[in-house]
Write a protein that holds these residues in place. Structure first.
Motif, mmCIF file in Angstrom:
data_model
loop_
_atom_site.group_PDB
_atom_site.id
_atom_site.type_symbol
_atom_site.label_atom_id
_atom_site.label_comp_id
_atom_site.label_asym_id
_atom_site.label_seq_id
_atom_site.Cartn_x
_atom_site.Cartn_y
_atom_site.Cartn_z
ATOM 1 N N TYR A 22 0.833 -1.210 0.000
ATOM 2 C CA TYR A 22 0.000 0.000 0.000
ATOM 3 C C TYR A 22 0.869 1.262 0.000
ATOM 4 C CZ TYR A 22 -2.895 3.706 2.048
ATOM 5 O OH TYR A 22 -3.521 4.901 2.313
ATOM 6 N N LYS A 67 -8.179 -0.217 3.157
ATOM 7 C CA LYS A 67 -7.598 0.605 2.082
ATOM 8 C C LYS A 67 -6.321 -0.020 1.517
ATOM 9 C CE LYS A 67 -5.301 3.415 5.556
ATOM 10 N NZ LYS A 67 -5.454 4.609 6.384
ATOM 11 N N LEU A 105 -10.593 9.070 2.988
ATOM 12 C CA LEU A 105 -9.803 8.014 2.359
ATOM 13 C C LEU A 105 -8.985 7.253 3.395
ATOM 14 C CD1 LEU A 105 -8.755 6.622 -0.217
ATOM 15 C CD2 LEU A 105 -6.993 8.409 -0.344
ATOM 16 N N GLY A 108 -10.989 4.799 5.718
ATOM 17 C CA GLY A 108 -11.238 3.512 5.080
ATOM 18 C C GLY A 108 -12.672 3.018 5.021
ATOM 19 N N SER A 111 -13.533 2.112 1.535
ATOM 20 C CA SER A 111 -12.870 0.870 1.129
ATOM 21 C C SER A 111 -13.586 -0.350 1.692
ATOM 22 C CB SER A 111 -11.409 0.878 1.591
ATOM 23 O OG SER A 111 -10.687 1.929 0.984
#
Length: 341
Positions: A22, A67, A105, A108, A111
């Motif tokens: 990531y 994420k 973002l 999460g 996500s």
């Protein structure tokens, strides 16, 4: 959850194995970024292959952050059983902000919802566990989870030794202080809620829709000798208004008329809301009438509506719409839901 699973001799534990991938893909800044990149495999596909490959123990518990899924193909979605652990946004915003500047973002929730949707489309909807339910009712929640995974529940899952664990990621000093103090699912080790700075308060509203949607799919804690239940199902419901659950009602459309603006809206059931400031909620003001629908026709609609208006008059309540107009609204909902036949 990791500490709980670590107590089982038949299980292996991994702590966020996709973290380095990531960071490598997104370039996200972390105070321990270089440590993670040097400690872990940076390629998501190699990590996934390792997770799905042969293992010395029959069960692998791999903890991920939602994420971190960037760069993955569908092999991991198809080849593993997925469980989403979801915490309410206030606690997440408060905890996250102590280490990193939070954003929608970074937190999460989007996500998590993407993962749920992707797996549902694949015919493999994940199990959803609410973090606060796990902390408040650890045994009952773990029983429900084990039943859903077809694993045996063991009392040893409820306790562990304090301190760092051999599988902890290199980021543990920044995030795991409370976890390392704990010896079980003790609500006292959670951060005490404090007032959020004004700059963080908008995040609650941004995260909440995804949280609520995931919460609708969560398992209920399950006592011994019971069966898993949906989180919205009453545990021991009884009374004259109890009905047998029908999945066709999950996505039914609901008609809501605003008595102030006179607007009438057709709303998807999960989004149907009445304000907590409504007098019906605050003071108990209200009348209701149940009308049976038979082959698309409201049975005995005229006397039912007459009784409704008579009851409203007794409470000095002006419904603000004629019986004919109200019947028209009801039929518009019937038609919108395809119940006219």
């Amino acid at each position: 959850m990791e500490s709980s699973q670590d107590r089982q001799a038949s299980k292996e534990v991994m702590d966020e194995p996709l973290y380095a991938s990531y960071l490598a893909i997104t370039g996200a800044a972390r105070p321990y970024r270089d440590l993670v990149l040097s400690a872990q495999e940076n390629n998501a596909h190699k990590v996934a292959a390792g997770i799905l490959g042969p293992r010395s123990k029959p069960v692998l518990y791999a903890k991920h952050i939602a994420k971190h899924k960037v760069g993955l193909n569908q092999s991991l979605w198809q080849g593993a059983q997925h469980v989403l652990l979801v915490r309410e946004p206030y606690g997440v915003v408060q905890s996250f902000s102590k280490v990193i500047q939070p954003s929608l973002l970074e937190l999460g929730y989007g996500s998590l919802l993407e993962i749920y949707s992707e797996l549902r489309v694949l015919g493999r909807p994940p199990i959803v566990i609410m973090s606060d339910e796990l902390v408040r009712h650890p045994e009952a929640t773990l029983r429900a989870l084990c039943a859903a995974l077809e694993l045996s529940f063991q009392p040893s899952m409820l306790h562990w030794a304090p301190g760092p664990k051999p599988y902890d990621g290199v980021w543990a000093p920044w995030w795991y202080a409370n976890t390392h103090k704990s010896t079980g699912f003790d609500f006292g080790y959670r951060d005490v809620k404090e007032p959020l700075p004004d700059r963080l308060k908008p995040l609650l509203g941004e995260c909440w829709p995804a949280y609520e949607m995931l919460r609708q799919h969560a398992l209920r804690p399950m006592p011994a000798d019971s069966i898993p239940r949906h989180i919205n199902a009453p545990p021991n419901a009884s009374g004259t208004h109890v009905v047998i659950p029908d999945s066709r009602n999950d996505n039914v459309l609901v008609g809501i008329r605003d008595g102030t603006t006179d607007a009438f809206d057709v709303v998807w059931r999960p989004q149907a809301r009445v304000s907590v400031l409504d007098s019906g909620f605050m003071l108990g003001d209200g009348v209701w009438e149940g009308i049976r629908l038979v082959r698309g026709v409201l049975a005995f609609a005229r006397p039912h509506l007459a009784r409704l208006y008579e009851a409203a008059k007794a409470l000095d309540m002006d419904l603000g719409v004629t019986p004919k107009a109200l019947a028209s609204m009801i039929y518009s909902i019937v038609d919108a839901n395809g119940m006219g036949m």
